[in-house]
Design a protein around this motif. Structure first.
Motif, short mmCIF file in Angstrom:
data_model
loop_
_atom_site.label_atom_id
_atom_site.label_comp_id
_atom_site.label_asym_id
_atom_site.label_seq_id
_atom_site.Cartn_x
_atom_site.Cartn_y
_atom_site.Cartn_z
N ARG A 57 -28.46 -50.48 21.08
CA ARG A 57 -28.24 -50.94 19.71
C ARG A 57 -27.91 -52.43 19.63
NH1 ARG A 57 -24.43 -46.53 16.71
NH2 ARG A 57 -26.01 -44.95 16.34
N GLY A 58 -27.84 -53.10 20.75
CA GLY A 58 -27.49 -54.52 20.77
C GLY A 58 -26.04 -54.72 21.14
N ALA A 59 -25.67 -55.98 21.37
CA ALA A 59 -24.31 -56.29 21.82
C ALA A 59 -23.29 -56.11 20.71
CB ALA A 59 -24.25 -57.71 22.35
N GLY A 60 -23.67 -56.26 19.46
CA GLY A 60 -22.72 -56.10 18.37
C GLY A 60 -22.02 -57.40 18.05
N GLY A 61 -21.17 -57.35 17.03
CA GLY A 61 -20.49 -58.55 16.57
C GLY A 61 -19.24 -58.89 17.35
N GLY A 62 -18.70 -57.95 18.06
CA GLY A 62 -17.48 -58.18 18.81
C GLY A 62 -17.35 -57.17 19.94
N LEU A 63 -16.20 -57.20 20.57
CA LEU A 63 -15.96 -56.32 21.71
C LEU A 63 -15.96 -54.85 21.29
CD1 LEU A 63 -15.29 -56.07 24.71
CD2 LEU A 63 -12.88 -56.22 24.10
N LEU A 64 -15.34 -54.54 20.16
CA LEU A 64 -15.27 -53.16 19.71
C LEU A 64 -16.65 -52.60 19.37
CD1 LEU A 64 -13.27 -50.91 19.24
CD2 LEU A 64 -13.01 -51.67 16.90
N ASP A 65 -17.51 -53.42 18.73
CA ASP A 65 -18.87 -52.97 18.43
C ASP A 65 -19.67 -52.75 19.70
OD1 ASP A 65 -18.55 -52.96 15.70
OD2 ASP A 65 -19.25 -55.03 15.45
N THR A 66 -19.49 -53.61 20.67
CA THR A 66 -20.19 -53.46 21.95
C THR A 66 -19.75 -52.18 22.65
OG1 THR A 66 -20.33 -55.86 22.15
CG2 THR A 66 -20.73 -54.58 24.13
N ILE A 67 -18.46 -51.89 22.64
CA ILE A 67 -17.95 -50.66 23.26
C ILE A 67 -18.52 -49.44 22.54
CG2 ILE A 67 -15.86 -49.29 23.64
CD1 ILE A 67 -14.40 -51.93 24.19
N LYS A 68 -18.57 -49.49 21.20
CA LYS A 68 -19.16 -48.37 20.44
C LYS A 68 -20.62 -48.18 20.79
CE LYS A 68 -16.23 -48.67 16.34
NZ LYS A 68 -16.19 -49.00 14.91
N ASN A 69 -21.35 -49.27 20.97
CA ASN A 69 -22.77 -49.16 21.30
C ASN A 69 -22.97 -48.60 22.71
OD1 ASN A 69 -23.42 -50.12 18.79
ND2 ASN A 69 -23.71 -52.23 19.47
N TYR A 70 -22.10 -48.97 23.64
CA TYR A 70 -22.17 -48.37 24.99
C TYR A 70 -21.80 -46.88 24.93
CZ TYR A 70 -23.05 -52.63 27.63
OH TYR A 70 -23.61 -53.77 28.14
N ALA A 71 -20.84 -46.53 24.10
CA ALA A 71 -20.47 -45.11 23.94
C ALA A 71 -21.63 -44.32 23.35
CB ALA A 71 -19.23 -44.99 23.07
N TYR A 72 -22.37 -44.93 22.42
CA TYR A 72 -23.56 -44.28 21.86
C TYR A 72 -24.57 -44.00 22.97
CZ TYR A 72 -27.99 -43.79 19.41
OH TYR A 72 -29.21 -43.34 18.99
N ASP A 73 -24.83 -44.99 23.82
CA ASP A 73 -25.76 -44.79 24.93
C ASP A 73 -25.26 -43.69 25.88
OD1 ASP A 73 -27.41 -46.69 23.90
OD2 ASP A 73 -26.88 -48.26 25.35
N GLY A 74 -23.94 -43.64 26.10
CA GLY A 74 -23.37 -42.58 26.93
C GLY A 74 -23.55 -41.21 26.30
N GLY A 75 -23.38 -41.13 24.97
CA GLY A 75 -23.60 -39.86 24.27
C GLY A 75 -25.04 -39.41 24.37
N ILE A 76 -25.98 -40.34 24.25
CA ILE A 76 -27.39 -40.00 24.39
C ILE A 76 -27.67 -39.50 25.81
CG2 ILE A 76 -29.74 -40.95 24.36
CD1 ILE A 76 -28.55 -40.57 21.59
N LEU A 77 -27.08 -40.13 26.79
CA LEU A 77 -27.27 -39.70 28.18
C LEU A 77 -26.71 -38.29 28.40
CD1 LEU A 77 -28.19 -40.38 31.06
CD2 LEU A 77 -25.91 -41.34 31.44
N ILE A 78 -25.55 -38.00 27.83
CA ILE A 78 -24.98 -36.66 27.94
C ILE A 78 -25.89 -35.64 27.26
CG2 ILE A 78 -23.05 -35.21 27.17
CD1 ILE A 78 -21.23 -37.63 27.70
N GLY A 79 -26.47 -36.01 26.11
CA GLY A 79 -27.42 -35.12 25.44
C GLY A 79 -28.64 -34.84 26.30
#
Length: 115
Positions: free
Chosen positions: A36-58
């Motif tokens: 989803r991209g790096a995001g606007g800040g650290l928290l957005d980047t962490i959320k986007n990495y968590a999204y990728d982790g959720g997709i991997l778990i799926g």
């Protein structure tokens, strides 16, 4: 004479190891941004990495479901060959298993849209 030979071998060993250390010093690869991209800040980047982790778990859940259906189908096929079950049983297991895998993939796709 052995001490001079020892010193020469030690110097040669040190030269080879220092050469190997210099060759092994490479730049580390840069970390790839999440899907989803790096995001606007650290928290957005962490959320986007968590999204990728959720997709991997799926994907892992879908893979395990497929392997479970395949394993069960093989055991029923072995029972058919040993005349403990019929071909109808195998057809039912394969049909219901395929439907189960399709439903699991559909649910995981819907869950990815919600994330």
């Amino acid at each position: 004479m052995t001490s001079r030979r020892h010193i020469t071998c030690t110097r040669a060993w040190l030269a080879l190891t220092s050469l190997a250390v210099n060759v092994a010093q490479a730049d580390l690869p840069t970390m790839e941004n999440p899907s989803r991209g790096a995001g606007g800040g650290l928290l957005d980047t962490i959320k986007n990495y968590a999204y990728d982790g959720g997709i991997l778990i799926g994907l892992l859940i879908a893979t395990l479901a497929f392997l479970g259906v395949a394993w069960h189908s093989l055991t029923v096929y072995a029972d058919v060959q040993n005349q403990r079950k019929t071909w109808k049983d195998l057809g039912a297991v394969v049909g219901v298993g395929a439907l189960l895998v399709v439903v699991i993939i559909w649910f995981l796709t819907k869950a990815a849209e919600i994330l």
